[in-house]
Design an enzyme around this catalytic site. Structure first.
Site, PDB file in Angstrom:
ATOM      1  N   ASP A  67      38.146  10.770  27.869  1.00 32.16           N
ATOM      2  CA  ASP A  67      39.005   9.802  28.338  1.00 32.16           C
ATOM      3  C   ASP A  67      39.710   9.126  28.244  1.00 32.16           C
ATOM      4  O   ASP A  67      40.991   8.333  28.765  1.00 32.16           O
ATOM      5  CB  ASP A  67      37.759   9.731  29.788  1.00 32.16           C
ATOM      6  CG  ASP A  67      37.052   8.848  29.508  1.00 32.16           C
ATOM      7  OD1 ASP A  67      36.760   7.994  27.732  1.00 32.16           O
ATOM      8  OD2 ASP A  67      35.986   8.496  29.896  1.00 32.16           O
ATOM      9  N   SER A  68      39.884   8.691  26.254  1.00 36.10           N
ATOM     10  CA  SER A  68      40.930   7.519  26.415  1.00 36.10           C
ATOM     11  C   SER A  68      41.968   8.517  26.326  1.00 36.10           C
ATOM     12  O   SER A  68      43.468   7.453  26.466  1.00 36.10           O
ATOM     13  CB  SER A  68      40.891   7.877  24.368  1.00 36.10           C
ATOM     14  OG  SER A  68      40.335   8.979  24.314  1.00 36.10           O
ATOM     15  N   LYS A 139      30.780  15.828  27.629  1.00 35.14           N
ATOM     16  CA  LYS A 139      30.311  14.321  27.619  1.00 35.14           C
ATOM     17  C   LYS A 139      30.508  13.042  28.438  1.00 35.14           C
ATOM     18  O   LYS A 139      30.456  12.902  29.387  1.00 35.14           O
ATOM     19  CB  LYS A 139      31.260  13.593  26.255  1.00 35.14           C
ATOM     20  CG  LYS A 139      30.858  12.250  25.696  1.00 35.14           C
ATOM     21  CD  LYS A 139      31.173  12.145  24.345  1.00 35.14           C
ATOM     22  CE  LYS A 139      32.795  11.136  24.820  1.00 35.14           C
ATOM     23  NZ  LYS A 139      32.813   9.792  25.326  1.00 35.14           N
ATOM     24  N   GLU A 208      29.441   4.121  19.410  1.00 39.40           N
ATOM     25  CA  GLU A 208      30.726   3.090  19.687  1.00 39.40           C
ATOM     26  C   GLU A 208      30.144   1.986  19.328  1.00 39.40           C
ATOM     27  O   GLU A 208      29.687   1.695  20.080  1.00 39.40           O
ATOM     28  CB  GLU A 208      31.645   3.543  20.606  1.00 39.40           C
ATOM     29  CG  GLU A 208      32.932   3.010  21.028  1.00 39.40           C
ATOM     30  CD  GLU A 208      34.050   3.113  22.078  1.00 39.40           C
ATOM     31  OE1 GLU A 208      33.948   4.672  22.290  1.00 39.40           O
ATOM     32  OE2 GLU A 208      34.421   2.809  20.998  1.00 39.40           O
TER      33      GLU A 208
END
Ligand code: KIV
Length: 292
Positions: A67-68, A139, A208
């Site tokens: 979704d970046s 994800k 992350e």
């Protein structure tokens, strides 16, 4: 100036990527086997057919339609505004691109903000949309409250990649893009969440922006859920970067954990291969340069 270990490896001869025709389709058993053999898993984001095909050709095993895309392609200030329709469009584009070149990569589709938060039934409906668009796995971000949802999806035949540490969809609650798991208490919570997600059936776990020692510890503790790090040091089972970041294209501030693989590469194809090579031989990330 002496080259760093990373530069050394990048300046060295790159192995030629095996053509898609000679590679096996990437599957969960293949990823588990790589992890068991200690071979690092490579993952990159891609949002369109051409870049997905290029990443596949370079030997990247997993393509994350992240979704970046909201920040990279749509110019949004965060990933919060990304819709399921947008994700679906990009998963379809990537899927078609890979089909065109008989690509072998494993496609992961990100469930965007608000599409799995209400209930596990809502998560199932959203996951079905992405799987029908071509994703092999979905994800979702977060730990604790997501465990039941992961279990529910996995029981229904939907492979799940979990995502802990800095979870960009909750950037406002976290107070910015900050390293997570720094205090003893937050590190312990991350460890617990990772274990619970593995037990619920998650097959991969993105970590992350967590300290290198913590992500290495979680990687060792998880017996059947390979970790994929981004800004989490070199002790994870694999690495992921946002494609545009590693090609030196960023609208804002480039995070410390990114390396520009266009440096010393004469083409995008070569930069993608350099990334695969550097992850496989553990020269990227360099904990002294790209980790906390
Ligand atoms: O959306 C995305 O690109 C991601 C990566 C940063 C892991 O979630």
């Amino acid at each position: 100036m002496n080259p760093t270990p990373l530069q050394n490896s990048l300046y060295g001869a790159l192995p030629s990527a095996s053509s898609s025709a000679t590679r096996r389709h990437v599957s969960l058993p293949l990823l588990m086997d790589m992890h068991a053999r200690g071979e690092k898993i490579t993952m990159l984001t891609a949002y369109d057919a051409t870049f997905a095909a290029a990443a596949d050709k370079a030997g990247v095993e997993c393509i994350l339609v992240g979704d970046s895309v909201g920040m990279v392609c749509q110019g949004l200030p965060s990933t919060v505004g990304v819709s399921l329709d947008t994700m679906c469009y990009h998963v379809e584009s990537v899927t078609r691109g890979l089909r065109r070149v008989q690509g072998t990569a494993w496609i992961i589709g990100d469930l965007p903000f608000g599409t799995y938060h209400e209930s596990k039934e809502q998560a199932l409906r959203s996951a079905v949309v992405l799987m029908q668009a071509g994703a092999h796995m979905v994800k979702l971000e977060g730990g604790g409250w997501t465990t039941e949802t992961v279990h529910f999806l996995v029981q229904r035949g939907i492979p799940v990649c979990a995502h802990l540490g800095l979870t960009p969809q909750t950037v406002h609650a976290l107070g910015g893009y900050r390293v997570q798991g720094i205090t003893t208490e937050s590190a312990a919570t991350l460890r617990q969440h990772a274990q619970a997600l593995q037990d619920a059936g998650a097959s991969l776990l993105v970590l992350e922006m967590v300290p290198a020692a913590l992500s290495a510890g979680i990687t060792t503790e998880l017996t059947h859920c390979p970790t994929i790090g981004i800004g989490a040091g070199h002790g994870t089972a694999g690495q992921v970067l946002v494609l545009h970041d590693m090609l030196g294209l960023n609208l804002g501030k480039t995070p410390k954990f990114v390396h520009n693989f266009m440096d010393n590469s004469s083409s995008i194809a070569q930069a993608l291969q350099a990334y695969v090579y550097a992850v496989k031989n553990c020269s990227f990330p360099d904990n002294a340069l790209h980790a906390w």
